[in-house]
Design a protein around this motif. Sequence first.
Motif, PDB file in Angstrom:
ATOM      1  N   LEU A   1       0.822  -1.211   0.000  1.00 47.17           N
ATOM      2  CA  LEU A   1       0.000   0.000   0.000  1.00 47.17           C
ATOM      3  C   LEU A   1       0.857   1.261   0.000  1.00 47.17           C
ATOM      4  CD1 LEU A   1      -3.044   0.735   0.068  1.00 47.17           C
ATOM      5  CD2 LEU A   1      -2.800   1.041   2.538  1.00 47.17           C
ATOM      6  N   GLY A   2       2.097   1.153   0.434  1.00 44.22           N
ATOM      7  CA  GLY A   2       2.985   2.306   0.462  1.00 44.22           C
ATOM      8  C   GLY A   2       3.837   2.456  -0.783  1.00 44.22           C
ATOM      9  N   CYS A   3       3.739   1.506  -1.718  1.00 41.09           N
ATOM     10  CA  CYS A   3       4.539   1.558  -2.945  1.00 41.09           C
ATOM     11  C   CYS A   3       3.882   2.459  -3.982  1.00 41.09           C
ATOM     12  CB  CYS A   3       4.708   0.151  -3.526  1.00 41.09           C
ATOM     13  SG  CYS A   3       5.689  -0.968  -2.501  1.00 41.09           S
ATOM     14  N   ASP A   4       4.681   3.293  -4.634  1.00 35.57           N
ATOM     15  CA  ASP A   4       4.160   4.176  -5.674  1.00 35.57           C
ATOM     16  C   ASP A   4       3.563   3.364  -6.821  1.00 35.57           C
ATOM     17  OD1 ASP A   4       5.068   6.336  -4.232  1.00 35.57           O
ATOM     18  OD2 ASP A   4       6.941   6.528  -5.359  1.00 35.57           O
ATOM     19  N   THR A   5       2.579   3.936  -7.490  1.00 29.40           N
ATOM     20  CA  THR A   5       1.964   3.240  -8.621  1.00 29.40           C
ATOM     21  C   THR A   5       2.976   2.979  -9.733  1.00 29.40           C
ATOM     22  OG1 THR A   5       1.191   5.393  -9.442  1.00 29.40           O
ATOM     23  CG2 THR A   5      -0.382   4.064  -8.205  1.00 29.40           C
ATOM     24  N   GLU A   6       3.981   3.843  -9.849  1.00 27.31           N
ATOM     25  CA  GLU A   6       5.008   3.626 -10.869  1.00 27.31           C
ATOM     26  C   GLU A   6       5.761   2.322 -10.618  1.00 27.31           C
ATOM     27  OE1 GLU A   6       4.074   7.942 -10.694  1.00 27.31           O
ATOM     28  OE2 GLU A   6       4.562   6.415  -9.197  1.00 27.31           O
ATOM     29  N   LEU A   7       6.080   2.037  -9.352  1.00 24.69           N
ATOM     30  CA  LEU A   7       6.772   0.792  -9.021  1.00 24.69           C
ATOM     31  C   LEU A   7       5.849  -0.399  -9.238  1.00 24.69           C
ATOM     32  CD1 LEU A   7       9.205  -0.742  -7.897  1.00 24.69           C
ATOM     33  CD2 LEU A   7       8.285  -0.365  -5.597  1.00 24.69           C
ATOM     34  N   LEU A   8       4.600  -0.268  -8.828  1.00 24.21           N
ATOM     35  CA  LEU A   8       3.637  -1.352  -9.044  1.00 24.21           C
ATOM     36  C   LEU A   8       3.537  -1.680 -10.536  1.00 24.21           C
ATOM     37  CD1 LEU A   8       0.734  -0.213  -6.656  1.00 24.21           C
ATOM     38  CD2 LEU A   8       2.574  -1.835  -6.155  1.00 24.21           C
ATOM     39  N   ALA A   9       3.444  -0.641 -11.364  1.00 24.25           N
ATOM     40  CA  ALA A   9       3.315  -0.837 -12.809  1.00 24.25           C
ATOM     41  C   ALA A   9       4.568  -1.480 -13.399  1.00 24.25           C
ATOM     42  CB  ALA A   9       3.030   0.498 -13.492  1.00 24.25           C
ATOM     43  N   ALA A  10       5.736  -1.053 -12.930  1.00 26.50           N
ATOM     44  CA  ALA A  10       6.993  -1.623 -13.430  1.00 26.50           C
ATOM     45  C   ALA A  10       7.084  -3.108 -13.097  1.00 26.50           C
ATOM     46  CB  ALA A  10       8.179  -0.871 -12.837  1.00 26.50           C
ATOM     47  N   ASN A  11       6.624  -3.484 -11.915  1.00 26.13           N
ATOM     48  CA  ASN A  11       6.687  -4.888 -11.519  1.00 26.13           C
ATOM     49  C   ASN A  11       5.659  -5.738 -12.259  1.00 26.13           C
ATOM     50  OD1 ASN A  11       8.875  -4.675  -9.794  1.00 26.13           O
ATOM     51  ND2 ASN A  11       7.614  -4.108  -8.043  1.00 26.13           N
ATOM     52  N   VAL A  12       4.509  -5.165 -12.550  1.00 22.91           N
ATOM     53  CA  VAL A  12       3.522  -5.888 -13.359  1.00 22.91           C
ATOM     54  C   VAL A  12       4.088  -6.132 -14.760  1.00 22.91           C
ATOM     55  CG1 VAL A  12       1.270  -5.697 -14.504  1.00 22.91           C
ATOM     56  CG2 VAL A  12       1.499  -5.118 -12.080  1.00 22.91           C
ATOM     57  N   ALA A  13       4.750  -5.127 -15.327  1.00 19.14           N
ATOM     58  CA  ALA A  13       5.373  -5.280 -16.645  1.00 19.14           C
ATOM     59  C   ALA A  13       6.455  -6.359 -16.603  1.00 19.14           C
ATOM     60  CB  ALA A  13       5.963  -3.947 -17.099  1.00 19.14           C
ATOM     61  N   HIS A  14       7.209  -6.411 -15.512  1.00 19.15           N
ATOM     62  CA  HIS A  14       8.261  -7.431 -15.348  1.00 19.15           C
ATOM     63  C   HIS A  14       7.648  -8.832 -15.322  1.00 19.15           C
ATOM     64  CE1 HIS A  14      12.203  -8.918 -13.872  1.00 19.15           C
ATOM     65  NE2 HIS A  14      11.460  -9.799 -13.212  1.00 19.15           N
ATOM     66  N   ILE A  15       6.546  -8.975 -14.616  1.00 18.14           N
ATOM     67  CA  ILE A  15       5.868 -10.273 -14.549  1.00 18.14           C
ATOM     68  C   ILE A  15       5.379 -10.688 -15.932  1.00 18.14           C
ATOM     69  CG2 ILE A  15       3.839 -11.481 -13.639  1.00 18.14           C
ATOM     70  CD1 ILE A  15       4.115  -9.625 -11.139  1.00 18.14           C
ATOM     71  N   GLU A  16       4.778  -9.756 -16.648  1.00 17.12           N
ATOM     72  CA  GLU A  16       4.246 -10.071 -17.974  1.00 17.12           C
ATOM     73  C   GLU A  16       5.357 -10.472 -18.942  1.00 17.12           C
ATOM     74  OE1 GLU A  16       0.161  -7.555 -18.453  1.00 17.12           O
ATOM     75  OE2 GLU A  16       2.015  -6.398 -18.667  1.00 17.12           O
ATOM     76  N   LYS A  17       6.499  -9.802 -18.848  1.00 15.40           N
ATOM     77  CA  LYS A  17       7.596 -10.068 -19.775  1.00 15.40           C
ATOM     78  C   LYS A  17       8.374 -11.331 -19.424  1.00 15.40           C
ATOM     79  CE  LYS A  17      11.883  -8.056 -21.589  1.00 15.40           C
ATOM     80  NZ  LYS A  17      12.789  -6.867 -21.573  1.00 15.40           N
ATOM     81  N   ASN A  18       8.624 -11.544 -18.136  1.00 12.71           N
ATOM     82  CA  ASN A  18       9.516 -12.626 -17.722  1.00 12.71           C
ATOM     83  C   ASN A  18       8.815 -13.876 -17.205  1.00 12.71           C
ATOM     84  OD1 ASN A  18      12.355 -11.275 -17.879  1.00 12.71           O
ATOM     85  ND2 ASN A  18      11.076  -9.772 -16.818  1.00 12.71           N
ATOM     86  N   TYR A  19       7.562 -13.725 -16.786  1.00 15.03           N
ATOM     87  CA  TYR A  19       6.832 -14.865 -16.247  1.00 15.03           C
ATOM     88  C   TYR A  19       5.677 -15.277 -17.155  1.00 15.03           C
ATOM     89  CZ  TYR A  19       9.464 -14.109 -11.932  1.00 15.03           C
ATOM     90  OH  TYR A  19      10.472 -13.974 -11.010  1.00 15.03           O
ATOM     91  N   PHE A  20       5.517 -14.566 -18.251  1.00 14.81           N
ATOM     92  CA  PHE A  20       4.545 -14.912 -19.288  1.00 14.81           C
ATOM     93  C   PHE A  20       3.123 -15.036 -18.750  1.00 14.81           C
ATOM     94  CE2 PHE A  20       8.698 -16.845 -20.253  1.00 14.81           C
ATOM     95  CZ  PHE A  20       9.049 -16.046 -21.332  1.00 14.81           C
ATOM     96  N   MET A  21       2.768 -14.098 -17.874  1.00 14.56           N
ATOM     97  CA  MET A  21       1.400 -14.018 -17.362  1.00 14.56           C
ATOM     98  C   MET A  21       0.891 -12.608 -17.600  1.00 14.56           C
ATOM     99  SD  MET A  21       1.553 -16.108 -13.743  1.00 14.56           S
ATOM    100  CE  MET A  21       3.129 -15.418 -13.214  1.00 14.56           C
ATOM    101  N   LYS A  22      -0.287 -12.496 -18.138  1.00 14.61           N
ATOM    102  CA  LYS A  22      -0.863 -11.201 -18.435  1.00 14.61           C
ATOM    103  C   LYS A  22      -1.807 -10.761 -17.325  1.00 14.61           C
ATOM    104  CE  LYS A  22       1.078 -10.653 -22.455  1.00 14.61           C
ATOM    105  NZ  LYS A  22       2.107  -9.586 -22.647  1.00 14.61           N
ATOM    106  N   ARG A  23      -1.807  -9.467 -17.062  1.00 14.19           N
ATOM    107  CA  ARG A  23      -2.743  -8.915 -16.087  1.00 14.19           C
ATOM    108  C   ARG A  23      -4.177  -9.257 -16.479  1.00 14.19           C
ATOM    109  NH1 ARG A  23      -1.010  -2.858 -16.809  1.00 14.19           N
ATOM    110  NH2 ARG A  23       0.894  -3.922 -17.498  1.00 14.19           N
ATOM    111  N   ASN A  24      -5.047  -9.269 -15.505  1.00 11.96           N
ATOM    112  CA  ASN A  24      -6.462  -9.579 -15.719  1.00 11.96           C
ATOM    113  C   ASN A  24      -6.704 -11.005 -16.219  1.00 11.96           C
ATOM    114  OD1 ASN A  24      -7.955  -7.074 -15.042  1.00 11.96           O
ATOM    115  ND2 ASN A  24      -6.669  -6.196 -16.653  1.00 11.96           N
ATOM    116  N   THR A  25      -5.798 -11.909 -15.872  1.00 17.07           N
ATOM    117  CA  THR A  25      -6.017 -13.327 -16.162  1.00 17.07           C
ATOM    118  C   THR A  25      -6.008 -14.088 -14.841  1.00 17.07           C
ATOM    119  OG1 THR A  25      -3.651 -13.813 -16.412  1.00 17.07           O
ATOM    120  CG2 THR A  25      -4.862 -13.134 -18.398  1.00 17.07           C
ATOM    121  N   LYS A  26      -6.573 -15.279 -14.853  1.00 13.51           N
ATOM    122  CA  LYS A  26      -6.647 -16.080 -13.634  1.00 13.51           C
ATOM    123  C   LYS A  26      -5.262 -16.444 -13.120  1.00 13.51           C
ATOM    124  CE  LYS A  26      -8.760 -20.239 -11.680  1.00 13.51           C
ATOM    125  NZ  LYS A  26      -9.639 -21.410 -11.947  1.00 13.51           N
TER     126      LYS A  26
END
Length: 204
Positions: A145-170
């Motif tokens: 809850l204390g992390c900036d949205t910019e960091l949250l977004a960067a980590n979501v992008a990292h997951i999508e690129k390196n872990y091959f999981m897209k946001r809004n999926t199960k």
Amino acid sequence: MSAFTVSASALTGVRAPSGAAPSRRSAATPLRLGAIRQSPRGGTVQPRALPAGVLEKLAKMPQDDMASWESCKMLVVDLGLDDEAAEKCLVKAFGWGAQNYWRQSKVEEVPDVDQVEARIAYLVEIGIPEDQIGEKVLSKVSEILGCDTELLAANVAHIEKNYFMKRNTKSFTNYIARVPQVLGNNIDCVGDCAGDCKRCWARC
């Protein structure tokens, strides 16, 4: 539409100009931290279960800061945590307790309602059900809850690129529920440990 849908300006943490409509929580009545309070059903509510040192610091907050704290706490309560758990969540998320997560990068920060709403809105936007944010994310790693949205977004992008999981999926939602700390990661040791294990991709 989710109750936490906010404008683009809120996602950046920029406050609305003077005269703009206040947050739905901005008018919350400030409470004295750790004080004996009246219960709506009669009787009293015992002091909050926070360390005495933390209670003392919070109790010295200016009135405006206390109002912001209480407003943010109610946002967390709306996510399913009880009053005490929400209070503890804010203490961890904004650096009022131990520094083993923030390492002095966030120390006794007063939470901003607009920024907290924006972070919650972003979690909903990437597919985490609003009614699961409290239990699946904040109860496990309150500091998200204390992390900036910019960091949250960067980590979501990292997951999508390196872990091959897209946001809004199960699969993405289940992954975040299992290891919510990934949203706050800021280091990847790649075998050369930097000693900041709580925020390292090597653990995920």
